[in-house]
Write an enzyme that holds these catalytic residues in place. Structure first.
Site, PDB file in Angstrom:
ATOM      1  N   HIS A  54      -1.842   1.294   5.479  1.00 61.27           N
ATOM      2  CA  HIS A  54      -3.113   0.601   4.478  1.00 61.27           C
ATOM      3  C   HIS A  54      -2.951  -0.666   4.888  1.00 61.27           C
ATOM      4  O   HIS A  54      -1.976  -1.150   5.460  1.00 61.27           O
ATOM      5  CB  HIS A  54      -3.101   0.879   3.288  1.00 61.27           C
TER       6      HIS A  54
HETATM    7  C1  T46 Z   1       4.099  -1.953   1.664  1.00 58.92           C
HETATM    8  C2  T46 Z   1       4.928  -0.923   1.283  1.00 58.92           C
HETATM    9  C3  T46 Z   1       6.496  -1.447   1.532  1.00 58.92           C
HETATM   10  C4  T46 Z   1       2.368   1.565  -8.185  1.00 58.92           C
HETATM   11  O1  T46 Z   1       1.701   2.027  -9.235  1.00 58.92           O
HETATM   12  N1  T46 Z   1       2.678   0.064  -8.282  1.00 58.92           N
HETATM   13  C5  T46 Z   1       3.156  -0.671  -7.344  1.00 58.92           C
HETATM   14  O2  T46 Z   1       3.565  -1.659  -7.270  1.00 58.92           O
HETATM   15  C6  T46 Z   1       3.091   0.117  -5.794  1.00 58.92           C
HETATM   16  C7  T46 Z   1       3.478  -0.641  -4.925  1.00 58.92           C
HETATM   17  C8  T46 Z   1       2.748   1.428  -5.710  1.00 58.92           C
HETATM   18  N2  T46 Z   1       2.359   2.120  -6.976  1.00 58.92           N
HETATM   19  C9  T46 Z   1       1.579   3.441  -6.870  1.00 58.92           C
HETATM   20  C10 T46 Z   1       0.527   3.528  -6.238  1.00 58.92           C
HETATM   21  C11 T46 Z   1       0.412   4.905  -5.478  1.00 58.92           C
HETATM   22  O3  T46 Z   1       0.283   6.055  -6.530  1.00 58.92           O
HETATM   23  O4  T46 Z   1       2.798   4.296  -6.024  1.00 58.92           O
HETATM   24  C12 T46 Z   1       2.108   5.087  -5.126  1.00 58.92           C
HETATM   25  C13 T46 Z   1       2.301   4.651  -3.620  1.00 58.92           C
HETATM   26  O5  T46 Z   1       1.911   3.503  -3.455  1.00 58.92           O
HETATM   27  P1  T46 Z   1       1.704   2.541  -2.175  1.00 58.92           P
HETATM   28  O6  T46 Z   1       0.884   3.702  -1.526  1.00 58.92           O
HETATM   29  O7  T46 Z   1       1.344   1.475  -2.329  1.00 58.92           O
HETATM   30  O8  T46 Z   1       3.220   2.736  -1.362  1.00 58.92           O
HETATM   31  P2  T46 Z   1       3.742   2.490   0.093  1.00 58.92           P
HETATM   32  O9  T46 Z   1       5.373   2.564  -0.091  1.00 58.92           O
HETATM   33  O10 T46 Z   1       3.075   3.289   1.074  1.00 58.92           O
HETATM   34  O11 T46 Z   1       3.351   0.901   0.317  1.00 58.92           O
HETATM   35  C14 T46 Z   1       3.617  -0.243  -0.534  1.00 58.92           C
HETATM   36  C15 T46 Z   1       2.809  -1.267  -0.412  1.00 58.92           C
HETATM   37  O12 T46 Z   1       1.630  -0.926  -0.844  1.00 58.92           O
HETATM   38  C16 T46 Z   1       2.576  -1.705   1.040  1.00 58.92           C
HETATM   39  O13 T46 Z   1       1.624  -2.780   1.174  1.00 58.92           O
HETATM   40  O14 T46 Z   1       4.243  -2.780   2.485  1.00 58.92           O
HETATM   41  O15 T46 Z   1       5.153  -0.663  -0.080  1.00 58.92           O
END
Ligand code: T46
Length: 140
Positions: A54
């Protein structure tokens, strides 16, 4: 790739001999924004694990690999870059509008992320075609 939006950040390492090492990241100092959120990611033992896929519209982040290694892929809509993350004191500044993907995690890999804002799903672009359109509109 716009280097103002994507660059390495090296944290100081304070070595205490046999007592280990401290690396420190201060907001608005080593990190180019005030840190509003810290999160860490672990449990990446599955060989098919992929994170990211993303872009963020406004969020700025610095990503560290504080244990093990992984491959960071970054795409600004025109250029793509891959970087092996395997140094505990070296982070990557990820500015806005960058499609990013994390793969090839080593066993027991741990990521530490410092973010400029609270979690907000409306800041995400999770569809690659939409990301391309967003970038085109921004540069038009
Ligand atoms: C990046 C990588 C390293 C939350 O509720 N709070 C938060 O602070 C975060 C980061 C996530 N979430 C929930 C939202 C989604 O339901 O956790 C789930 C997965 O989140 P996300 O798609 O953001 O996870 P990653 O690991 O794919 O991505 C995140 C960052 O968004 C991204 O920018 O660099 O971690």
């Amino acid at each position: 790739m716009n280097l103002e939006n994507f660059y390495l950040i090296e944290l100081p390492e304070i070595e205490d001999g046999i007592d280990g090492t401290i690396s420190v990241a201060e907001g608005s100092h080593h990190i180019p924004f005030e840190i509003k959120r810290v999160y860490y990611i672990y449990g990446l033992e599955n060989a098919n694990a992929i994170r990211g896929k993303h872009a963020h519209k406004h969020l700025e982040q610095v990503i560290f690999c504080i244990h093990g290694s992984f491959l960071l892929g970054v795409d600004d809509g025109i250029h793509r870059k891959e970087m092996l993350m395997n140094r505990r004191n070296q982070g990557v500044y990820l500015g806005t509008g960058l499609w990013h993907t994390m793969t090839q995690f080593s066993k027991e890999c741990v990521l530490l992320v410092l973010a400029s804002d609270y979690y907000d799903e409306s800041d995400y672009i999770r569809d690659y075609s939409e990301f391309k359109r967003y970038i085109l509109n921004k540069t038009a």
